[in-house]
Design a protein around this motif. Sequence first.
Motif, PDB file in Angstrom:
ATOM      1  N   VAL A   1      -5.304  10.020  -0.281  1.00 35.41           N
ATOM      2  CA  VAL A   1      -4.968   9.047  -1.318  1.00 35.41           C
ATOM      3  C   VAL A   1      -5.804   9.323  -2.560  1.00 35.41           C
ATOM      4  CG1 VAL A   1      -4.915   6.617  -1.979  1.00 35.41           C
ATOM      5  CG2 VAL A   1      -4.333   7.292   0.366  1.00 35.41           C
ATOM      6  N   ILE A   2      -5.117   9.498  -3.670  1.00 36.83           N
ATOM      7  CA  ILE A   2      -5.790   9.630  -4.957  1.00 36.83           C
ATOM      8  C   ILE A   2      -5.819   8.246  -5.581  1.00 36.83           C
ATOM      9  CG2 ILE A   2      -5.752  10.739  -7.220  1.00 36.83           C
ATOM     10  CD1 ILE A   2      -4.160  13.020  -5.933  1.00 36.83           C
TER      11      ILE A   2
ATOM     12  N   VAL B   1      -2.036   6.954  -5.334  1.00 34.69           N
ATOM     13  CA  VAL B   1      -0.941   7.863  -4.974  1.00 34.69           C
ATOM     14  C   VAL B   1      -1.348   8.617  -3.717  1.00 34.69           C
ATOM     15  CG1 VAL B   1       0.460   9.842  -5.675  1.00 34.69           C
ATOM     16  CG2 VAL B   1      -0.216   8.139  -7.377  1.00 34.69           C
ATOM     17  N   ARG B   2      -0.526   8.440  -2.666  1.00 33.26           N
ATOM     18  CA  ARG B   2      -0.789   9.106  -1.395  1.00 33.26           C
ATOM     19  C   ARG B   2       0.015  10.414  -1.349  1.00 33.26           C
ATOM     20  NH1 ARG B   2      -2.665   7.030   3.551  1.00 33.26           N
ATOM     21  NH2 ARG B   2      -2.596   4.982   2.551  1.00 33.26           N
ATOM     22  N   VAL B   3      -0.688  11.496  -1.003  1.00 29.43           N
ATOM     23  CA  VAL B   3      -0.050  12.804  -0.845  1.00 29.43           C
ATOM     24  C   VAL B   3      -0.016  13.115   0.646  1.00 29.43           C
ATOM     25  CG1 VAL B   3      -0.069  15.248  -1.481  1.00 29.43           C
ATOM     26  CG2 VAL B   3      -1.005  13.540  -3.056  1.00 29.43           C
TER      27      VAL B   3
ATOM     28  N   SER C   1       0.843  -1.190   0.000  1.00 32.39           N
ATOM     29  CA  SER C   1       0.000   0.000   0.000  1.00 32.39           C
ATOM     30  C   SER C   1       0.879   1.240   0.000  1.00 32.39           C
ATOM     31  CB  SER C   1      -0.912   0.004   1.230  1.00 32.39           C
ATOM     32  OG  SER C   1      -0.160   0.370   2.385  1.00 32.39           O
ATOM     33  N   SER C   2       0.224   2.387  -0.065  1.00 32.03           N
ATOM     34  CA  SER C   2       0.958   3.653  -0.083  1.00 32.03           C
ATOM     35  C   SER C   2       1.210   4.207   1.312  1.00 32.03           C
ATOM     36  CB  SER C   2       0.180   4.696  -0.907  1.00 32.03           C
ATOM     37  OG  SER C   2      -1.094   4.917  -0.322  1.00 32.03           O
ATOM     38  N   SER C   3       0.871   3.452   2.349  1.00 31.09           N
ATOM     39  CA  SER C   3       1.110   3.934   3.712  1.00 31.09           C
ATOM     40  C   SER C   3       2.606   4.124   3.934  1.00 31.09           C
ATOM     41  CB  SER C   3       0.568   2.943   4.738  1.00 31.09           C
ATOM     42  OG  SER C   3      -0.841   2.847   4.615  1.00 31.09           O
ATOM     43  N   PRO C   4       2.994   5.250   4.563  1.00 29.62           N
ATOM     44  CA  PRO C   4       4.424   5.518   4.744  1.00 29.62           C
ATOM     45  C   PRO C   4       5.059   4.547   5.741  1.00 29.62           C
ATOM     46  CG  PRO C   4       3.103   7.179   5.860  1.00 29.62           C
ATOM     47  CD  PRO C   4       2.154   6.346   5.073  1.00 29.62           C
ATOM     48  N   SER C   5       6.274   4.118   5.432  1.00 29.69           N
ATOM     49  CA  SER C   5       7.040   3.252   6.317  1.00 29.69           C
ATOM     50  C   SER C   5       7.792   4.109   7.325  1.00 29.69           C
ATOM     51  CB  SER C   5       8.034   2.428   5.498  1.00 29.69           C
ATOM     52  OG  SER C   5       8.989   3.296   4.887  1.00 29.69           O
TER      53      SER C   5
ATOM     54  N   MET D   1       5.313  14.788   0.486  1.00 35.19           N
ATOM     55  CA  MET D   1       5.771  13.495  -0.038  1.00 35.19           C
ATOM     56  C   MET D   1       4.626  12.862  -0.815  1.00 35.19           C
ATOM     57  SD  MET D   1       7.078  10.067   1.951  1.00 35.19           S
ATOM     58  CE  MET D   1       8.626  10.778   2.489  1.00 35.19           C
ATOM     59  N   MET D   2       4.972  12.221  -1.950  1.00 34.01           N
ATOM     60  CA  MET D   2       4.001  11.450  -2.718  1.00 34.01           C
ATOM     61  C   MET D   2       4.506  10.023  -2.816  1.00 34.01           C
ATOM     62  SD  MET D   2       2.973  14.156  -5.755  1.00 34.01           S
ATOM     63  CE  MET D   2       1.938  12.962  -6.604  1.00 34.01           C
ATOM     64  N   ILE D   3       3.611   9.067  -2.491  1.00 35.80           N
ATOM     65  CA  ILE D   3       3.967   7.647  -2.548  1.00 35.80           C
ATOM     66  C   ILE D   3       2.985   6.949  -3.473  1.00 35.80           C
ATOM     67  CG2 ILE D   3       4.307   5.528  -1.232  1.00 35.80           C
ATOM     68  CD1 ILE D   3       4.696   7.255   1.266  1.00 35.80           C
TER      69      ILE D   3
END
Length: 757
Positions: A752-753, A738-740, A703-707, A730-732
């Motif tokens: 999250v887009i 895509v998580r902003v 997932s786009s969750s930040p580590s 940050m964009m992941i």
Amino acid sequence: MSNQQWLDEVVSIVIAADELGIPNARFFARLVGSEDYDGGSVQECRRSGDGNAEAIVVDVQVDLGQAEIKNDIKLTESVAFVFFEGNRSPFVIPLRENFPLHLPHVNSAPEGEARTLCLFEASIDELERLYTPHRYIERLRWWLKETAYGRLHGDDQPLEPFFMAAPISLVMPLGFRENDDQFLAGVRQGDADNAPVVFYSLSEEEVAEEEKFHSAIVINTDAVEHGTLRWLPSNLCQLFSAYKEVGIDLAPLLAEKLRVWAGDNSQKDRLRRPAVLVISTPLLSAQGRVRGRSDKAFFLGGNNWLNIGVLLGTVIEAAGEIGPRLLGQADPDLIELENVRVMPCDVYERASRESLQEISGREPGDTQSVLLIGAGALGSQVALMCAQGGIGKWHVIDPDHLLPHNTARHRYTGYAVGNAKADAVASEIRFQLGDDEANAYVMNFADFEASNDFVEVVGTIDVTIDASASIQVARKLAGSDKINSRCVSMFLNPLGTSLVVLAEGEERTPRLDFLEMSYYWKLVCEESLWEHLTGRDNTLPIGTCRSPSVRISQTFMGMFAAIAGEFIAADQLQEGGTINIWSSEGQIDKVTKQSWSGEAFKECTIGSWSVAIRDEVLSDIKSQRASAGELETGGILVGCWDLSENKLYIVGHFDAPPDSVHEPTGFIRGSVGVFHSIEHVENVTATNLTYIGEWHTHPPGDSSSPSSDDAKLLRWIEKAVSWNGVPAVMMIAAEDGVRVIIEDEETRQEHVIANDA
């Protein structure tokens, strides 16, 4: 007197061709008398008693075929070419007794003069330059042939006026024919004898103390068939006779007007003013349709209307009192009317919006209502160029006043120094288009937006033009939910070598701020534009250090204003919006245009921030994630923060530097070239774009969750941008989209887009 009688009287001495003394007459006789020319033959040559005129009588051959002859033109016509000393081109006079002189393109003449043919549309000066014997006789043969078939006056040509041109011009107010009872007062605009006289629709009170004003009467006559031009009359009796020839009894029409004036105390003052008679006559084509109008005016020899009314037998004056004749009209005093000299004038009506559009080559029709913000060098010229073409109902906003240095480039010049710019522009537009066609607001846009005027005006606007050269104004327009009209921002680059026009599309999509961001990114990506916002200092310190003036000539400013004006006037706004740059490279004859379609942005709200991301950034990051496969990748983000509007724009990104580390469980962005890339972005966009954060991807299945490593990176970014007083970004990109992430010292906000968004 017939044309033949005139020739016998004026050019009476018969001579041989070799005795001709005027060079052009001699050359003409040589051509027509040659055995090699078969278009006509010389019958005789003549000279006047004083030797100043010579005539060559020619039997002209007319090439008539089997088509129907509509006008009485013979296969052979006897015509005299009369040359005068000092003139290159001759008069052309038909001599046949029953030649049809009533036709169009036959010149009128005063009594006792010959009637000549009008062979060319060009002026006399132009004919003098173009004259050759062969051109003249062949043009005559063509004229005779086309007249015979009824084709000489084409349907696309304007109809011939009732009278020939006059030496003086008279300008009437718009709609003077329809409102022929208004008080029309006129005054000469210059000292020259032929200076135009301009008439205004005024009240009695407005002209009561002004002795110079003339008083005009307008008479609308029945329609007459266009045809032979009439010679200008020299007295009032001749004027009445000219109209009687075509079935219009002008005298009683004029008499009745004067009777009404004499019986109305509020209009009697008109009778004591110098008289001008304006006659408007509809013209019928050969098919019987009204296709034109002949307007002519006549100054009545210094007489006032009271004198004319008495001579016509409809007005009486006794013991200083004026009144209408009550026991019927007395017979006009014809002898005295012959003594009323008339001075003819050509009549021009003030331009209407429709006529200005037509003259400018545009289709007359409805016009757009325009809100103009900024009446400076560019805005003033765009507005007034459009208004001159009949374009726009204008609302002009500008807080500034015209100072001396502004006159180098503003449309208005030294006469307006000290005036509010908005007032100066609106005043010019009102004079051109009418009193209701322009409003001025001497204030800045923020104050206007907060005023009652804004509420009233904004709903009527079709297009809003920002010519203020203010990013703040453009951003306010972009963010306003009260403005429904499409917005256009136009400005010059700092060097004055390029014009930029950012134009929203239908439904205001994309908005001005998005077009602005796309414009900046074009500067980053297009090598030809890298110096667009940079270069040598091109300003002069005018007034204070905070009010510099760009060095640019009016020729260049006028050129760019014309381009921008045509963009508006020709309605070049497109459905999807555009970014347009015209560049001159410092040379006025080398203007190039670059144009791009507007780009879409994704919008979201993250905490207290409004965030807009260029679609291409999202799609490219997703594409790079797919290309990286099992490995992570990333790079830097560029954009800008608008702290006054609490907006974040994510405009562009750069790929991973070559020294980056790509692993299935992590990504370490390298540093090679990063500083250069950021420096390049800031230089070419004049720091309107800069480094704002980082982007990277997570591998398939994640997932786009930040580590925890991402959290460390966010804190690093925050330190890197903290000197700007803005949060870290940050964009992941991952499986879920895509998580902003936006993080400052106190909070972290995310959005999250999704991939299908």
